[in-house]
Design a protein around this motif. Structure first.
Motif, PDB file in Angstrom:
ATOM      1  N   ASN A 134     -43.002  29.914 -13.623  1.00  0.00           N
ATOM      2  CA  ASN A 134     -42.741  31.218 -14.230  1.00  0.00           C
ATOM      3  C   ASN A 134     -42.232  31.134 -15.661  1.00  0.00           C
ATOM      4  OD1 ASN A 134     -40.187  30.265 -13.732  1.00  0.00           O
ATOM      5  ND2 ASN A 134     -39.645  31.841 -12.220  1.00  0.00           N
ATOM      6  N   GLN A 135     -42.099  29.914 -16.181  1.00  0.00           N
ATOM      7  CA  GLN A 135     -41.725  29.709 -17.579  1.00  0.00           C
ATOM      8  C   GLN A 135     -42.382  28.418 -18.066  1.00  0.00           C
ATOM      9  OE1 GLN A 135     -40.204  31.310 -19.956  1.00  0.00           O
ATOM     10  NE2 GLN A 135     -39.499  33.119 -18.834  1.00  0.00           N
ATOM     11  N   LEU A 136     -42.145  28.087 -19.328  1.00  0.00           N
ATOM     12  CA  LEU A 136     -42.849  26.956 -19.919  1.00  0.00           C
ATOM     13  C   LEU A 136     -42.465  25.616 -19.304  1.00  0.00           C
ATOM     14  CD1 LEU A 136     -41.229  25.827 -23.219  1.00  0.00           C
ATOM     15  CD2 LEU A 136     -40.309  27.783 -22.022  1.00  0.00           C
ATOM     16  N   ILE A 137     -43.381  24.663 -19.408  1.00  0.00           N
ATOM     17  CA  ILE A 137     -43.179  23.277 -18.987  1.00  0.00           C
ATOM     18  C   ILE A 137     -42.871  22.470 -20.245  1.00  0.00           C
ATOM     19  CG2 ILE A 137     -44.239  21.255 -17.916  1.00  0.00           C
ATOM     20  CD1 ILE A 137     -46.105  23.252 -16.426  1.00  0.00           C
ATOM     21  N   ILE A 138     -41.738  21.774 -20.237  1.00  0.00           N
ATOM     22  CA  ILE A 138     -41.329  21.013 -21.414  1.00  0.00           C
ATOM     23  C   ILE A 138     -41.668  19.535 -21.279  1.00  0.00           C
ATOM     24  CG2 ILE A 138     -39.350  20.302 -22.825  1.00  0.00           C
ATOM     25  CD1 ILE A 138     -37.991  22.880 -22.080  1.00  0.00           C
ATOM     26  N   GLY A 151     -41.255  19.391 -15.496  1.00  0.00           N
ATOM     27  CA  GLY A 151     -39.964  20.067 -15.584  1.00  0.00           C
ATOM     28  C   GLY A 151     -39.920  20.952 -16.814  1.00  0.00           C
ATOM     29  N   GLY A 152     -38.975  21.875 -16.825  1.00  0.00           N
ATOM     30  CA  GLY A 152     -38.850  22.769 -17.966  1.00  0.00           C
ATOM     31  C   GLY A 152     -37.953  23.937 -17.652  1.00  0.00           C
ATOM     32  N   TYR A 153     -38.370  25.127 -18.081  1.00  0.00           N
ATOM     33  CA  TYR A 153     -37.572  26.334 -17.883  1.00  0.00           C
ATOM     34  C   TYR A 153     -37.968  27.112 -16.634  1.00  0.00           C
ATOM     35  CZ  TYR A 153     -35.372  26.016 -22.498  1.00  0.00           C
ATOM     36  OH  TYR A 153     -34.640  25.632 -23.578  1.00  0.00           O
ATOM     37  N   PHE A 154     -38.965  26.681 -15.907  1.00  0.00           N
ATOM     38  CA  PHE A 154     -39.377  27.421 -14.722  1.00  0.00           C
ATOM     39  C   PHE A 154     -38.363  27.213 -13.590  1.00  0.00           C
ATOM     40  CE2 PHE A 154     -41.644  23.372 -14.785  1.00  0.00           C
ATOM     41  CZ  PHE A 154     -41.425  22.863 -13.526  1.00  0.00           C
ATOM     42  N   THR A 155     -38.262  28.205 -12.728  1.00  0.00           N
ATOM     43  CA  THR A 155     -37.224  28.213 -11.696  1.00  0.00           C
ATOM     44  C   THR A 155     -37.818  28.438 -10.307  1.00  0.00           C
ATOM     45  OG1 THR A 155     -36.863  30.580 -12.076  1.00  0.00           O
ATOM     46  CG2 THR A 155     -35.445  29.041 -13.281  1.00  0.00           C
ATOM     47  N   PHE A 161     -33.432  25.782 -12.017  1.00  0.00           N
ATOM     48  CA  PHE A 161     -34.444  24.902 -12.597  1.00  0.00           C
ATOM     49  C   PHE A 161     -34.713  23.750 -11.631  1.00  0.00           C
ATOM     50  CE2 PHE A 161     -32.082  26.764 -16.173  1.00  0.00           C
ATOM     51  CZ  PHE A 161     -33.117  27.373 -16.858  1.00  0.00           C
ATOM     52  N   TYR A 162     -35.949  23.268 -11.616  1.00  0.00           N
ATOM     53  CA  TYR A 162     -36.274  22.176 -10.704  1.00  0.00           C
ATOM     54  C   TYR A 162     -37.384  21.307 -11.279  1.00  0.00           C
ATOM     55  CZ  TYR A 162     -40.489  24.788  -9.210  1.00  0.00           C
ATOM     56  OH  TYR A 162     -41.698  25.434  -9.181  1.00  0.00           O
TER      57      TYR A 162
END
Length: 460
Positions: A134-138, A151-155, A161-162
């Motif tokens: 649901n959010q960007l992958i860093i 991993g990134g900002y997705f939850t 975060f996971y």
């Protein structure tokens, strides 16, 4: 006096010389000509180099560029193009030649995803909207077994975060259920070691300190606890592991003096890599460390927005004894803007990318040409030899120097601490290393105002 002059002269002519310099990868008609920054670099088993970031093609789409040894080209075109709608922040490749990309770009459902190039076309790993980030992958890691970690900002459903794991069949939360990560800070960077353990940097503990966490295949645990914890006071942007199992991490965390630094985990405790006159920022402008990398020779590299005395961003190298700029004068990188990413491939070649540009105001991938740096390991051309290496309790050191020349021998750990010292009379010395723990060390031989250093791996 004549004898010492002769010894110094012989030492100078016997030391190996390397033509080491930074150069743009591809030039002229074969240049990358990126119209924006480079955020990710990787290589495949055949030595092809891939780069991606904020640059776009003629259609305004973000893409992965490939260097095949002669020229740059877009990886996939036409109906087989990636056509990413936003920045690509992570790249990886597996042993089968597949290339993976992830970042801010999204699918038709608005979810971030991991894209796979199989040699013919791009596709979403797991099928349409399988990951549902649901959010960007860093950050992303592709391990030797072909498993993917993102991993990134997705939850998750709990808003935590996971790290997402692709096992070849499905995406899942790594450690869900009884061993969740429960991350209160996005895992900005990840890496694996030679044992297959996964490390994520950016986790915030109960006291809001930034830490590195480890997944051993069964459970998550914090790397270091109590007095041996990292206690990072700000964001971590990068984490890397060397061949001896040491970890390195850096970002915006500072030491008690307010200086940005690279922290090293040696299996027991975290400590700054270098201190005092050997510290990374000694004499230079302190700023953010955006990327840390290690090569197969044991060198550690760091880069970011920090600058040298000429106000150029640069790559710093830790050679086991001290930090220094990689390249100087005509061989320097002289980056005119921040360096965002470092990548060392399996052959030991080092690449850098970021917002810095060439004379045509285009961003590019810079490559360090010249083989080994800092620690000389070309023993066939050297005046110091170690055998066996890796060694156990006793390692024989021999030199090509005159027996009458006074020689000092130091064995240093990777923090620069002397753990063994001796004087060499003659041309050889048996190093008694039984009391020194397993790990990677530097053996330094000094004579007549000159010195030479070699990596030594100790395995009892």
């Amino acid at each position: 006096m004549k004898k010492w002059w002769l010894a110094l002269f012989c030492l100078a002519v016997e030391l190996p010389a390397f033509a080491q310099t930074w150069a743009e990868l591809g030039a002229g008609a074969n240049a990358l000509n990126a119209n924006s920054g480079i955020a990710a670099i990787c290589t495949d088993m055949e030595g092809n180099v891939y780069a991606a970031g904020g640059f776009t093609n003629s259609d305004g789409k973000y893409y992965v560029a490939k260097w095949d040894g002669n020229s740059w080209s877009e990886l996939g075109a036409g109906a087989n193009a990636l056509n990413a709608n936003s920045v690509i922040q992570a790249l990886g490749a597996d042993q089968l030649g597949n290339v993976y990309a992830a970042g801010r770009f999204t699918n038709a459902q608005g979810s971030s995803y991991v894209a796979k190039w199989d040699g013919n076309t791009w596709s979403e790993v797991g099928g349409n909207n399988a990951l549902q980030a649901n959010q960007l992958i860093i950050s992303m890691v592709v391990d030797s077994a072909g498993k993917i970690y993102a991993g990134g900002y997705f939850t998750n459903a709990s808003g935590k975060f996971y790290v997402a794991h692709w096992d070849g069949n499905a995406w899942s939360e790594l450690g869900a259920g009884t061993n969740p990560l429960g991350d209160n800070g996005g895992p900005f960077a990840m890496t694996t070691d030679q044992q297959g353990n996964l490390y994520a940097a950016g986790f915030q503990d109960a006291n809001s300190y930034t830490e590195v966490v480890k997944w051993d295949g069964n459970v998550w645990s914090q790397v270091g606890s109590g007095t041996n914890a990292l206690y990072g006071n700000n964001t971590l942007y990068s984490v890397a592991a060397d061949t001896a199992g040491n970890l390195y991490t850096a970002g915006e965390m500072t030491d008690p003096n307010g200086d940005w630094y690279v922290a090293k985990w040696n299996g027991t405790q975290w400590a700054p890599l270098g201190s005092g006159t050997t510290a990374l920022n000694a004499g230079f402008q302190s700023s953010t460390i955006l990327s840390v990398a290690t090569d197969k020779f044991g060198n550690v590299y760091a880069t970011g927005t920090f600058k040298n005395s000429g106000l150029y961003a640069y790559v710093a190298v830790w050679d086991g004894i001290q930090w220094s700029e990689l390249g100087n004068g005509s061989t320097a990188l002289n980056a005119n803007n921040e360096i965002d990413v470092l990548y060392a491939d399996a052959r030991g070649d080092l690449y850098a990318g970021g917002v810095f540009s060439n004379a045509n105001f285009k961003q590019y991938v810079a490559k360090w040409n010249g083989g080994t740096v800092g620690i000389d390991r070309n023993l066939s051309e050297s005046w110091v030899k170690l055998a066996p290496n890796p060694g156990r309790d006793v390692v024989m050191l021999t030199t090509g120097l005159p027996a009458s020349l006074e020689k000092k021998v130091d064995v240093l750990d990777m923090l620069g601490k002397v753990v063994y010292a001796a004087s060499l009379e003659g041309e050889s010395l048996a190093l008694s290393l039984a009391a020194i723990p397993d790990g990677v060390y530097v053996v330094r031989v000094s004579a007549a105002g000159k010195s030479e250093a070699h990596q030594l791996v100790i395995r009892h």
